[in-house]
Design a protein around this motif. Structure first.
Motif, PDB file in Angstrom:
ATOM      1  N   UNK A 178       0.823  -1.220   0.000  1.00  0.00           N
ATOM      2  CA  UNK A 178       0.000   0.000   0.000  1.00  0.00           C
ATOM      3  C   UNK A 178       0.855   1.267   0.000  1.00  0.00           C
ATOM      4  N   UNK A 179       1.897   1.313   0.847  1.00  0.00           N
ATOM      5  CA  UNK A 179       2.693   2.536   0.992  1.00  0.00           C
ATOM      6  C   UNK A 179       3.564   2.814  -0.230  1.00  0.00           C
ATOM      7  N   UNK A 180       3.723   1.824  -1.100  1.00  0.00           N
ATOM      8  CA  UNK A 180       4.547   1.996  -2.295  1.00  0.00           C
ATOM      9  C   UNK A 180       3.823   2.800  -3.365  1.00  0.00           C
ATOM     10  N   UNK A 181       2.481   2.735  -3.357  1.00  0.00           N
ATOM     11  CA  UNK A 181       1.693   3.302  -4.451  1.00  0.00           C
ATOM     12  C   UNK A 181       1.078   4.643  -4.085  1.00  0.00           C
ATOM     13  N   UNK A 182       1.148   5.577  -5.013  1.00  0.00           N
ATOM     14  CA  UNK A 182       0.441   6.845  -4.877  1.00  0.00           C
ATOM     15  C   UNK A 182      -0.965   6.726  -5.453  1.00  0.00           C
ATOM     16  N   UNK A 183      -1.071   6.059  -6.613  1.00  0.00           N
ATOM     17  CA  UNK A 183      -2.370   5.863  -7.264  1.00  0.00           C
ATOM     18  C   UNK A 183      -2.395   4.484  -7.916  1.00  0.00           C
ATOM     19  N   UNK A 184      -3.587   3.894  -7.972  1.00  0.00           N
ATOM     20  CA  UNK A 184      -3.768   2.576  -8.582  1.00  0.00           C
ATOM     21  C   UNK A 184      -5.017   2.613  -9.456  1.00  0.00           C
ATOM     22  N   UNK A 185      -4.887   2.087 -10.678  1.00  0.00           N
ATOM     23  CA  UNK A 185      -6.050   1.894 -11.543  1.00  0.00           C
ATOM     24  C   UNK A 185      -6.139   0.413 -11.892  1.00  0.00           C
ATOM     25  N   UNK A 186      -7.351  -0.167 -11.723  1.00  0.00           N
ATOM     26  CA  UNK A 186      -7.534  -1.592 -11.981  1.00  0.00           C
ATOM     27  C   UNK A 186      -8.581  -1.797 -13.064  1.00  0.00           C
ATOM     28  N   UNK A 187      -8.242  -2.631 -14.043  1.00  0.00           N
ATOM     29  CA  UNK A 187      -9.213  -3.171 -14.982  1.00  0.00           C
ATOM     30  C   UNK A 187      -9.540  -4.583 -14.497  1.00  0.00           C
ATOM     31  N   UNK A 188     -10.726  -4.776 -13.955  1.00  0.00           N
ATOM     32  CA  UNK A 188     -11.071  -6.047 -13.319  1.00  0.00           C
ATOM     33  C   UNK A 188     -11.253  -7.180 -14.326  1.00  0.00           C
ATOM     34  N   UNK A 216       1.100   3.976  -9.911  1.00  0.00           N
ATOM     35  CA  UNK A 216       2.040   5.103  -9.858  1.00  0.00           C
ATOM     36  C   UNK A 216       2.807   5.009  -8.539  1.00  0.00           C
ATOM     37  N   UNK A 217       4.109   4.904  -8.613  1.00  0.00           N
ATOM     38  CA  UNK A 217       4.927   4.795  -7.407  1.00  0.00           C
ATOM     39  C   UNK A 217       4.860   6.070  -6.570  1.00  0.00           C
ATOM     40  N   UNK A 218       4.743   5.897  -5.260  1.00  0.00           N
ATOM     41  CA  UNK A 218       4.732   7.027  -4.341  1.00  0.00           C
ATOM     42  C   UNK A 218       6.114   7.652  -4.238  1.00  0.00           C
ATOM     43  N   UNK A 219       6.151   8.969  -4.115  1.00  0.00           N
ATOM     44  CA  UNK A 219       7.424   9.650  -3.887  1.00  0.00           C
ATOM     45  C   UNK A 219       7.997   9.311  -2.514  1.00  0.00           C
ATOM     46  N   UNK A 220       7.171   8.747  -1.644  1.00  0.00           N
ATOM     47  CA  UNK A 220       7.620   8.338  -0.306  1.00  0.00           C
ATOM     48  C   UNK A 220       7.845   6.830  -0.208  1.00  0.00           C
ATOM     49  N   UNK A 221       7.950   6.173  -1.335  1.00  0.00           N
ATOM     50  CA  UNK A 221       8.182   4.726  -1.325  1.00  0.00           C
ATOM     51  C   UNK A 221       9.502   4.412  -0.630  1.00  0.00           C
TER      52      UNK A 221
END
Length: 273
Positions: A178-188, A216-221
């Motif tokens: 969870x903390x690695x990602x800034x945004x997530x888009x899923x095509x189910x 999208x990787x978080x800048x705080x990853x």
């Protein structure tokens, strides 16, 4: 013929001629191979560049047990031109080597920052030493040099994963990454294991419009020494195309989208080299 091979083997043994065989022979007419060798103590790292045509599209594979990406890249290159640098060191995932009587193991996707290589050694090895860290940092620098990101200004890496072990859902709230990602888009409608991972918002938005699983990787990853962290720190657009082992057609589809995303932000030009 046998006599010539014996003489060559003797030359390699006594004069230490750098002589390596690529794991993948040319798979179609006109493909060229350029191989360089780097030693991590007693581990031989072969960096093999397969090229065809004049396109400036560049791919990279880091883990030597992830072959689906290599095959998909060959499919792409045969049609469109381009190249792939393939790290070859024994068809396994991790680097394993002995240095000064101690045995070390590390994920080769954790050797691109000093902080990360230390974490990587701590995860897999019983001992961590500054000299072993330096050997691995040198290997990381050599991979970056051969891929030559400074020349073309981007990364497109290819990875594979196992069925059900890791996927797009791993980055959702409440899950381990969870903390690695800034945004997530899923095509189910897509397989959970097939996804694209990026460090640039422009790339994320382009790929999201294609309705493809994308993170999208978080800048705080966490600074885990991965190439994505290195790329983000140096403001280099980065894409990892990751699919389940064996999903060759899907890997080809997604890496083609990755190329178009890099083209959309001006990192891949239509001109030849």
């Amino acid at each position: 013929m046998v006599k010539n091979l014996l003489l060559l083997a003797v030359a390699v043994m006594f004069f230490q001629i750098p002589f390596t065989f690529a794991q993948h022979p040319p798979v179609f007419e006109g493909m060229t191979i350029d191989s360089s060798r780097f030693q991590v103590s007693d581990l031989a790292l072969n960096l093999v560049k397969y090229s065809y045509g004049g396109s400036n599209v560049r791919f990279l594979t880091i883990h030597d047990d992830e072959d689906t990406g290599v095959k998909a890249a060959f499919d792409y290159i045969q049609i469109n031109g381009g190249s792939i640098v393939d790290c070859q060191y024994g068809s396994v995932r991790n680097f394993r080597f002995t240095f000064e009587t101690d045995t070390y193991q590390v994920d080769p996707n954790s050797i691109y920052t000093k902080e990360g290589v230390k974490l990587g050694l701590e995860k897999y090895s019983e001992i961590v030493s500054n000299r072993a860290m330096r050997l691995l940092m040198d290997a990381g620098e050599e991979i970056l040099r051969v891929y030559n990101h400074k020349d073309h200004g981007y990364f497109i890496t290819l990875h594979n994963n196992a069925d059900g072990g890791f996927g797009i859902s791993s980055y959702l709230k409440g899950y381990e990454l969870e903390s690695t990602a800034d945004s997530v888009h899923i095509n189910f409608e897509m397989d959970n294991d097939d996804l694209i991972y990026v460090t640039d918002l422009r790339l994320f938005n382009y790929i999201k419009k294609q309705n493809v699983n994308v993170i999208l990787q978080s800048k705080n990853a966490l600074n885990d020494g991965s190439m994505s962290v290195y790329a983000q720190k140096h403001h280099i657009p980065y894409i990892n195309v990751e699919v389940q082992h064996g999903h060759r057609d899907e890997h080809l589809r997604l890496l083609s989208i990755a190329v178009e995303a890099m083209r959309a932000i001006g990192k891949i030009k239509d001109d030849v080299d």
